[in-house]
Motif scaffolding. Structure first.
Motif, PDB file in Angstrom:
ATOM      1  N   ASN A   1      61.127  37.483  -8.447  1.00  0.00           N
ATOM      2  CA  ASN A   1      62.551  37.320  -8.769  1.00  0.00           C
ATOM      3  C   ASN A   1      62.810  37.521 -10.261  1.00  0.00           C
ATOM      4  OD1 ASN A   1      62.992  36.727  -6.067  1.00  0.00           O
ATOM      5  ND2 ASN A   1      62.882  34.499  -6.395  1.00  0.00           N
ATOM      6  N   VAL A   2      61.902  37.001 -11.089  1.00  0.00           N
ATOM      7  CA  VAL A   2      62.061  37.149 -12.535  1.00  0.00           C
ATOM      8  C   VAL A   2      61.932  38.613 -12.934  1.00  0.00           C
ATOM      9  CG1 VAL A   2      61.041  36.589 -14.774  1.00  0.00           C
ATOM     10  CG2 VAL A   2      61.328  34.805 -13.055  1.00  0.00           C
ATOM     11  N   GLN A   3      60.978  39.316 -12.326  1.00  0.00           N
ATOM     12  CA  GLN A   3      60.783  40.730 -12.651  1.00  0.00           C
ATOM     13  C   GLN A   3      61.999  41.563 -12.226  1.00  0.00           C
ATOM     14  OE1 GLN A   3      57.052  42.200 -11.308  1.00  0.00           O
ATOM     15  NE2 GLN A   3      57.396  44.311 -11.998  1.00  0.00           N
TER      16      GLN A   3
ATOM     17  N   GLY B   1      74.252  50.192 -14.040  1.00  0.00           N
ATOM     18  CA  GLY B   1      72.901  49.838 -14.463  1.00  0.00           C
ATOM     19  C   GLY B   1      72.340  48.660 -13.693  1.00  0.00           C
ATOM     20  N   ALA B   2      73.201  47.687 -13.364  1.00  0.00           N
ATOM     21  CA  ALA B   2      72.730  46.541 -12.593  1.00  0.00           C
ATOM     22  C   ALA B   2      72.278  46.962 -11.199  1.00  0.00           C
ATOM     23  CB  ALA B   2      73.827  45.485 -12.503  1.00  0.00           C
ATOM     24  N   VAL B   3      73.064  47.835 -10.565  1.00  0.00           N
ATOM     25  CA  VAL B   3      72.678  48.319  -9.233  1.00  0.00           C
ATOM     26  C   VAL B   3      71.397  49.137  -9.316  1.00  0.00           C
ATOM     27  CG1 VAL B   3      73.390  49.775  -7.303  1.00  0.00           C
ATOM     28  CG2 VAL B   3      75.046  48.265  -8.402  1.00  0.00           C
ATOM     29  N   ASN B   4      71.302  49.995 -10.331  1.00  0.00           N
ATOM     30  CA  ASN B   4      70.099  50.810 -10.490  1.00  0.00           C
ATOM     31  C   ASN B   4      68.881  49.942 -10.810  1.00  0.00           C
ATOM     32  OD1 ASN B   4      68.684  53.320 -10.683  1.00  0.00           O
ATOM     33  ND2 ASN B   4      68.778  53.154 -12.917  1.00  0.00           N
ATOM     34  N   GLY B   5      69.086  48.900 -11.622  1.00  0.00           N
ATOM     35  CA  GLY B   5      67.985  47.989 -11.926  1.00  0.00           C
ATOM     36  C   GLY B   5      67.523  47.227 -10.706  1.00  0.00           C
ATOM     37  N   LEU B   6      68.465  46.827  -9.853  1.00  0.00           N
ATOM     38  CA  LEU B   6      68.084  46.156  -8.622  1.00  0.00           C
ATOM     39  C   LEU B   6      67.269  47.073  -7.716  1.00  0.00           C
ATOM     40  CD1 LEU B   6      68.300  43.677  -6.766  1.00  0.00           C
ATOM     41  CD2 LEU B   6      70.459  44.621  -5.912  1.00  0.00           C
ATOM     42  N   ARG B   7      67.663  48.334  -7.662  1.00  0.00           N
ATOM     43  CA  ARG B   7      66.931  49.303  -6.838  1.00  0.00           C
ATOM     44  C   ARG B   7      65.516  49.503  -7.381  1.00  0.00           C
ATOM     45  NH1 ARG B   7      65.642  54.545  -7.178  1.00  0.00           N
ATOM     46  NH2 ARG B   7      66.738  54.705  -9.188  1.00  0.00           N
ATOM     47  N   LEU B   8      65.412  49.669  -8.684  1.00  0.00           N
ATOM     48  CA  LEU B   8      64.088  49.876  -9.283  1.00  0.00           C
ATOM     49  C   LEU B   8      63.225  48.623  -9.169  1.00  0.00           C
ATOM     50  CD1 LEU B   8      65.079  51.853 -12.517  1.00  0.00           C
ATOM     51  CD2 LEU B   8      64.100  52.756 -10.392  1.00  0.00           C
ATOM     52  N   GLY B   9      63.852  47.450  -9.339  1.00  0.00           N
ATOM     53  CA  GLY B   9      63.079  46.209  -9.237  1.00  0.00           C
ATOM     54  C   GLY B   9      62.529  45.992  -7.847  1.00  0.00           C
ATOM     55  N   LEU B  10      63.350  46.260  -6.827  1.00  0.00           N
ATOM     56  CA  LEU B  10      62.862  46.127  -5.460  1.00  0.00           C
ATOM     57  C   LEU B  10      61.780  47.147  -5.143  1.00  0.00           C
ATOM     58  CD1 LEU B  10      66.231  45.480  -3.582  1.00  0.00           C
ATOM     59  CD2 LEU B  10      64.445  43.810  -4.138  1.00  0.00           C
ATOM     60  N   LYS B  11      61.887  48.327  -5.721  1.00  0.00           N
ATOM     61  CA  LYS B  11      60.900  49.365  -5.462  1.00  0.00           C
ATOM     62  C   LYS B  11      59.558  49.042  -6.112  1.00  0.00           C
ATOM     63  CE  LYS B  11      60.185  54.360  -5.934  1.00  0.00           C
ATOM     64  NZ  LYS B  11      60.781  55.636  -6.427  1.00  0.00           N
ATOM     65  N   GLU B  12      59.622  48.531  -7.353  1.00  0.00           N
ATOM     66  CA  GLU B  12      58.378  48.244  -8.069  1.00  0.00           C
ATOM     67  C   GLU B  12      57.689  46.978  -7.553  1.00  0.00           C
ATOM     68  OE1 GLU B  12      59.141  48.072 -12.197  1.00  0.00           O
ATOM     69  OE2 GLU B  12      59.689  50.191 -12.393  1.00  0.00           O
ATOM     70  N   THR B  13      58.424  46.089  -6.954  1.00  0.00           N
ATOM     71  CA  THR B  13      57.822  44.821  -6.487  1.00  0.00           C
ATOM     72  C   THR B  13      57.782  44.752  -4.966  1.00  0.00           C
ATOM     73  OG1 THR B  13      59.995  43.738  -6.545  1.00  0.00           O
ATOM     74  CG2 THR B  13      58.646  43.614  -8.537  1.00  0.00           C
ATOM     75  N   GLN B  14      57.778  45.909  -4.318  1.00  0.00           N
ATOM     76  CA  GLN B  14      57.785  45.885  -2.857  1.00  0.00           C
ATOM     77  C   GLN B  14      56.475  45.360  -2.273  1.00  0.00           C
ATOM     78  OE1 GLN B  14      58.345  49.885  -1.510  1.00  0.00           O
ATOM     79  NE2 GLN B  14      56.634  50.710  -2.703  1.00  0.00           N
ATOM     80  N   ASN B  15      55.386  45.447  -3.015  1.00  0.00           N
ATOM     81  CA  ASN B  15      54.105  44.948  -2.520  1.00  0.00           C
ATOM     82  C   ASN B  15      53.883  43.469  -2.841  1.00  0.00           C
ATOM     83  OD1 ASN B  15      53.408  47.516  -1.554  1.00  0.00           O
ATOM     84  ND2 ASN B  15      52.557  48.122  -3.562  1.00  0.00           N
TER      85      ASN B  15
ATOM     86  N   SER C   1      58.636  35.521  -4.367  1.00  0.00           N
ATOM     87  CA  SER C   1      58.225  34.360  -5.151  1.00  0.00           C
ATOM     88  C   SER C   1      58.988  34.388  -6.470  1.00  0.00           C
ATOM     89  CB  SER C   1      56.703  34.370  -5.401  1.00  0.00           C
ATOM     90  OG  SER C   1      56.333  35.570  -6.055  1.00  0.00           O
ATOM     91  N   LYS C   2      58.755  33.382  -7.286  1.00  0.00           N
ATOM     92  CA  LYS C   2      59.454  33.293  -8.556  1.00  0.00           C
ATOM     93  C   LYS C   2      59.090  34.437  -9.499  1.00  0.00           C
ATOM     94  CE  LYS C   2      60.532  30.053 -12.279  1.00  0.00           C
ATOM     95  NZ  LYS C   2      60.326  28.675 -12.811  1.00  0.00           N
TER      96      LYS C   2
END
Length: 209
Positions: free
Chosen positions: A113-115, A91-105, A109-110
């Motif tokens: 990173n929080v998101q 789940g942590a790896v999947n969350g990192l993938r989704l977080g990077l995908k959703e915040t790619q634009n 910044s802080k």
């Protein structure tokens, strides 16, 4: 001088007789045919029957009625803990993938990173809870079936997996129960086939010969 030597020999012989090392010892010929597996050769001057020193049994004592292999109840804790850890890591790896995908634009910044951290935490907890719940249901059904049947075999594994899938998907109606039971039956059947593959392979080879 001779008298002194004689008295010394008498003293030595007396001590040897006192400790049981004289006269009734075993010769090299007596010890030649004694199996000493895993031990150093014994001294022929020890007044001990070497057959009593050979360990033919296990070095540990089991409680009355205990088995040499761990049962489903003992393995349940390892299964549940392992599934929770595996789910959290996945789940942590999947969350990192989704977080990077959703915040790619977004710029680094802080807030970004929080998101991403929130996504990692949320996905890790979700997958850990899911796999931990499945492992808990599977272990509980396995223990109940084992105690009911009084036997431990692959039938318990398949039955526990099928019942776990049915109960986990019971909120989806009859169709969900059927799908969950089929998924559990398939996964546990493949697991049982994997565990018995070598035995089945050897049986096929013997039949072919």
């Amino acid at each position: 001088m001779e008298g002194g030597g004689g008295s010394g020999n008498k003293t030595t012989g007396g001590l040897a007789g006192f400790f049981g090392a004289g006269g009734a010892g075993y010769s090299h010929a007596d010890l030649a045919g004694v199996p000493l597996t895993g031990m150093n050769p014994l001294s022929p001057y020890l007044n001990v029957d070497p057959r009593y020193l050979v360990q033919d049994t296990d070095e540990f004592i089991l409680p009355t009625g205990a088995n040499k292999t761990r049962g489903r109840f003992e393995l349940a804790f390892l299964t549940i803990g392992g599934c929770c850890m595996t789910g959290a890591a996945f789940g942590a790896v999947n969350g990192l993938r989704l977080g990077l995908k959703e915040t790619q634009n977004m710029a680094w910044s802080k807030p970004r990173n929080v998101q991403i951290l929130n996504m990692v935490t949320r996905q890790g907890a979700l997958w850990a809870n899911t796999l931990g719940s499945l492992a808990l249901l599977y272990s509980a059904f396995g223990v109940i079936i084992e105690k009911t049947r009084g036997a431990e075999d692959d039938l318990n594994t398949v039955a526990a997996g099928t019942m776990t899938g049915m109960l986990y998907k019971c909120t989806g109606g009859l169709r969900g129960v059927a799908r969950g039971g089929l998924a559990g039956l398939t996964l546990t059947s493949l697991y049982a086939l994997y565990n018995n593959w070598e035995h089945m392979k050897g049986s096929f080879l013997q039949q072919s010969l």
